[in-house]
Design a protein around this motif. Structure first.
Motif, short mmCIF file in Angstrom:
data_model
loop_
_atom_site.label_atom_id
_atom_site.label_comp_id
_atom_site.label_asym_id
_atom_site.label_seq_id
_atom_site.Cartn_x
_atom_site.Cartn_y
_atom_site.Cartn_z
N GLN A 389 0.82 -1.21 0.00
CA GLN A 389 0.00 0.00 0.00
C GLN A 389 0.86 1.26 0.00
O GLN A 389 2.05 1.22 0.31
N ASN A 390 0.20 2.39 -0.30
CA ASN A 390 0.89 3.67 -0.27
C ASN A 390 0.88 4.23 1.14
O ASN A 390 -0.17 4.29 1.78
N TYR A 391 2.05 4.64 1.64
CA TYR A 391 2.15 5.22 2.98
C TYR A 391 2.60 6.69 2.94
O TYR A 391 2.75 7.30 3.99
N PHE A 392 2.80 7.22 1.75
CA PHE A 392 3.14 8.63 1.61
C PHE A 392 1.85 9.45 1.59
O PHE A 392 0.76 8.92 1.33
N PRO A 393 1.94 10.76 1.85
CA PRO A 393 0.73 11.61 1.82
C PRO A 393 0.07 11.57 0.44
O PRO A 393 0.75 11.41 -0.59
N ASP A 394 -1.22 11.72 0.43
CA ASP A 394 -1.93 11.81 -0.84
C ASP A 394 -1.42 13.03 -1.60
O ASP A 394 -1.23 14.11 -1.03
N GLY A 395 -1.20 12.87 -2.87
CA GLY A 395 -0.72 13.97 -3.70
C GLY A 395 0.80 14.07 -3.74
O GLY A 395 1.33 14.91 -4.47
N MET A 396 1.49 13.24 -2.99
CA MET A 396 2.96 13.24 -3.01
C MET A 396 3.44 11.95 -3.67
O MET A 396 3.04 10.85 -3.27
N GLU A 397 4.26 12.09 -4.68
CA GLU A 397 4.76 10.90 -5.36
C GLU A 397 5.69 10.11 -4.44
O GLU A 397 6.34 10.67 -3.56
N ARG A 398 5.71 8.82 -4.68
CA ARG A 398 6.57 7.94 -3.87
C ARG A 398 8.04 8.35 -4.06
O ARG A 398 8.48 8.68 -5.15
N GLN A 399 8.79 8.37 -2.96
CA GLN A 399 10.20 8.73 -2.98
C GLN A 399 11.08 7.53 -2.62
O GLN A 399 10.64 6.64 -1.88
#
Length: 434
Positions: A389-399
């Motif tokens: 799953q995505n754990y970064f903020p919504d609207g921020m691309e994965r780093q």
């Protein structure tokens, strides 16, 4: 004013051997040679204000005096240790009067870094209008000890500690002045130069001590050591040498040179450095330059530090030496350090972006109604123990901040992250089909 019997008073050997010409100054040809910066100034007879930065006994005072003679300037020496504002005012007034008669003044200030900032500012108008040519001497880094306004009006020249060749040249001159060779065998002569540790004045003081002993038989190193004392290493725990040596230790460790690292470690101890400071730096190195390439490195550093605290000196220093060897021979990686810096930059740049709702807890009904925790996939319940799953903020691309190296334990971490990335890509592919 010279006294009636001054010519009969005994003079130290260092004073009797003081060079009469710039070309006679040993060890500084990179500045004083015909094609060197100061040598060219003297040849043209156009001297600018300058700062001579170098260790004790390398010839700073002698050079200043010879510069005045070579450029036909009146030599006004001052020591910042013994002089104050009143002394400076008198010098400036005399220089102003000479100037009206066409005579220039070289103001030599020894230990100029000991003047405070306000006193240093007092030089500016007189240097600016040419009332004096300022030649300052300092053993400290001018960048740290002198204010920017004064630095901008002076050229900085770095004098070198006297090397073995220069010290031997001084010994030869001393023997010429004494009229006989020193009573030393070859090894003792070499040891004598080593005892001086690059300080020409101290070397000549040692020669005087040997001469005063009146020995006629050639001494070996042991006999020499019994007669004279070795010069204490130049090391100030609060000044530049402190930072130079710890930098040398750190970079030797980073370069995996165990022998050089041990040498700089020993040099710091010989200079009186607090072993606790070294232990702290070794622990920093373990997390900054070894990190997860060898997860045991920080444990070794902490254990060595604790062992020193328990045993004290000198036995505890062996524990720190062991840490030095462990860190020097460990695989290196600054991936953790780089990842943290990159993540810190991203945190500053993205401001206050909130975490995605699906990874937030919902302890109240209202929060559940608002979507907190909705769609969260519990990783332990997934087939591979990995939800992707995505754990970064919504609207921020994965780093990708952390990029482990292919060395030591990080090689295994690299494989693990590649595995997670493959699972994440497969999940993304499945989600797009759905």
């Amino acid at each position: 004013m010279a006294g009636l019997f001054d010519s009969n008073a005994p003079r130290p050997l260092a004073d009797r051997l003081r060079p009469a010409r710039l070309v006679d100054v040993v060890g500084q040809s990179h500045l004083l040679g015909d094609e060197a910066p100061i040598g060219r100034m003297v040849a043209r007879g156009r001297l600018t204000s300058l700062l001579l930065w170098g260790p004790p006994g390398c010839g700073k005072t002698t050079i200043a005096r010879l510069l005045a003679e070579g450029c036909s300037l009146e030599f006004e020496p001052l020591s910042a240790v013994f002089s104050g504002v009143a002394d400076l005012k008198k010098v400036f007034e005399r220089a102003r009067q000479r100037r009206t008669g066409g005579q220039g003044t070289l103001l030599f200030v020894d230990e100029i870094h000991r003047f405070n900032r306000a006193q240093q500012d007092g030089f500016l108008p007189y240097v600016e209008d040419g009332t004096v040519i300022l030649v300052g001497a300092t053993t400290e880094n001018p960048s740290f000890e002198l204010n920017a306004a004064l630095l901008s009006r002076c050229q900085v020249f770095v004098l070198r500690r006297l090397d073995d060749e220069a010290l031997e040249a001084l010994l030869t001159r001393a023997e010429g002045e004494l009229g006989h060779a020193l009573p030393l065998d070859g090894e003792a002569r070499s040891s004598l130069r080593a005892m001086a540790d690059g300080d020409g004045r101290y070397l000549l003081n040692l020669v005087e001590a040997i001469e005063a002993a009146g020995s006629t038989e050639a001494m070996n190193t042991q006999a020499l050591t019994n007669l004279v004392q070795k010069r204490a290493p130049v090391y100030d725990k609060n000044r530049e040498e402190h930072y130079n040596l710890i930098s040398a230790l750190h970079k030797s460790l980073r370069g995996s040179d165990a022998d050089a690292a041990l040498y700089w470690f020993a040099r710091m101890l010989a200079g009186g450095e607090d072993p606790r400071f070294i232990a702290r730096r070794l622990t920093r190195f373990a997390v900054e330059d070894v990190a997860l390439a060898d997860p045991q490195a920080v444990q070794q550093a902490l254990a060595g530090w604790q062992t020193y605290e328990r045993l004290g000196s000198p036995e505890g220093e062996l524990a720190l030496a062991q840490v030095v060897l462990y860190l020097a021979t460990a695989p290196k990686s600054n991936a953790s350090y780089s990842a943290f810096k990159a993540a810190s930059r991203a945190a500053r740049d993205t401001g206050s972006l909130a975490p995605p709702l699906h990874i937030l807890n919902a302890p109240t009904g209202l929060m559940k109604d608002l979507g907190y925790g909705e769609g969260y996939a519990y990783d332990h319940n997934q087939k591979d123990g990995f939800s992707g799953q995505n754990y970064f903020p919504d609207g921020m691309e994965r780093q990708e901040f952390y990029q482990p190296v292919e060395r030591g334990f990080e090689r295994e971490i690299h494989k693990r992250l590649a595995y997670f990335q493959r699972l994440r890509a497969e999940k993304s592919k499945r989600d797009s089909k759905d």
